[in-house]
Design a protein around this motif. Sequence first.
Motif, short mmCIF file in Angstrom:
data_model
loop_
_atom_site.label_atom_id
_atom_site.label_comp_id
_atom_site.label_asym_id
_atom_site.label_seq_id
_atom_site.Cartn_x
_atom_site.Cartn_y
_atom_site.Cartn_z
N GLU A 41 50.59 38.62 33.43
CA GLU A 41 49.50 38.49 34.40
C GLU A 41 48.56 37.38 33.95
OE1 GLU A 41 49.71 41.44 32.47
OE2 GLU A 41 51.29 42.19 33.75
N SER A 42 48.12 36.55 34.87
CA SER A 42 47.25 35.43 34.52
C SER A 42 45.86 35.89 34.09
CB SER A 42 47.13 34.47 35.70
OG SER A 42 46.56 35.12 36.82
N ASP A 43 45.45 37.07 34.50
CA ASP A 43 44.10 37.55 34.14
C ASP A 43 44.12 38.63 33.05
OD1 ASP A 43 45.29 39.49 35.70
OD2 ASP A 43 43.50 39.90 36.88
N ALA A 44 45.26 38.78 32.36
CA ALA A 44 45.38 39.81 31.31
C ALA A 44 44.38 39.55 30.18
CB ALA A 44 46.81 39.83 30.76
N ARG A 45 43.78 40.63 29.67
CA ARG A 45 42.83 40.52 28.56
C ARG A 45 43.39 41.15 27.29
NH1 ARG A 45 37.23 42.46 30.35
NH2 ARG A 45 36.74 41.55 28.34
N CYS A 55 48.70 24.91 30.20
CA CYS A 55 48.78 25.52 28.88
C CYS A 55 48.62 27.04 29.03
CB CYS A 55 47.68 24.97 27.98
SG CYS A 55 47.65 25.74 26.35
N LEU A 56 49.52 27.79 28.43
CA LEU A 56 49.50 29.25 28.54
C LEU A 56 49.14 29.94 27.22
CD1 LEU A 56 52.73 29.73 30.68
CD2 LEU A 56 50.36 29.58 31.47
N LEU A 57 48.64 29.17 26.25
CA LEU A 57 48.36 29.76 24.94
C LEU A 57 47.34 30.89 25.01
CD1 LEU A 57 48.38 26.64 22.62
CD2 LEU A 57 50.11 28.42 22.85
N HIS A 58 46.46 30.86 25.97
CA HIS A 58 45.46 31.92 26.10
C HIS A 58 46.11 33.25 26.54
CE1 HIS A 58 45.89 30.49 30.22
NE2 HIS A 58 45.37 31.65 30.62
N ARG A 59 47.38 33.19 26.95
CA ARG A 59 48.08 34.41 27.37
C ARG A 59 49.10 34.87 26.34
NH1 ARG A 59 50.06 32.89 33.25
NH2 ARG A 59 51.54 34.52 32.72
N CYS A 69 51.37 45.50 22.42
CA CYS A 69 50.71 46.08 21.22
C CYS A 69 49.24 46.40 21.43
CB CYS A 69 50.89 45.14 20.03
SG CYS A 69 49.99 43.61 20.17
N GLY A 70 48.65 46.00 22.55
CA GLY A 70 47.27 46.32 22.84
C GLY A 70 46.23 45.41 22.21
N THR A 71 46.65 44.36 21.49
CA THR A 71 45.71 43.43 20.86
C THR A 71 45.01 42.60 21.94
OG1 THR A 71 47.11 43.29 18.92
CG2 THR A 71 45.53 41.51 19.22
N ALA A 72 43.73 42.33 21.73
CA ALA A 72 42.99 41.47 22.67
C ALA A 72 43.58 40.06 22.64
CB ALA A 72 41.51 41.44 22.28
N LEU A 73 43.77 39.47 23.82
CA LEU A 73 44.31 38.12 23.94
C LEU A 73 43.20 37.10 23.63
CD1 LEU A 73 46.49 38.54 27.13
CD2 LEU A 73 47.25 38.47 24.76
#
Length: 177
Positions: A162-166, A147-151, A171-175
């Motif tokens: 990137e798998s560790d993107a925050r 599942c990639l919804l967290h990205r 747009c710069g919004t927090a994931l």
Amino acid sequence: MATTPQPSSRPNAESNAESNAERGVLAELPELLGSDTARASGTILWRLTAERRQLDANLVRLGPGDRVAEHAEADLDVLLYVADGDGVLDLAGRSQGLRPGGVVWLPRGARRALAAGPDGLVYVTAHRRRPGMTIGRAEPEGGEPACLLHRVCDECGRLAGESDARYCSRCGTALPD
């Protein structure tokens, strides 16, 4: 010898299923077992054929010593009822005797094989109806894709590379966490 059960050529198997569906009786086991077809090895003596059904069911005959080779059903649980004869079920590496009246649950994903005894084996299988075949990519072995919804950015819908993107690189919004 491994056997692939073949459909019966009985003309009334399908028509009886449709006409008897209103009263609920789809087949008579003694009649099916007494037919010449029932003595043939590797035969599907009866199958549920109603168009608008959610269930698949088959009555199968294996001749003396015939086998269904080891396999796994990845998608469906199967219920097996022994109607006549005897045999051996190998389920997940464990052998179990089968005799008339036995009911067995074959969980999806479990490896299983059947061997008929000296008098053959007649059994009914029932499971949820299989969906129709589709053309597409096969699912990779090892289960469902991750599942990639967290990205995915809640704001713009972009998938972070990137798998560790925050934060979203667009747009710069927090994931999401």
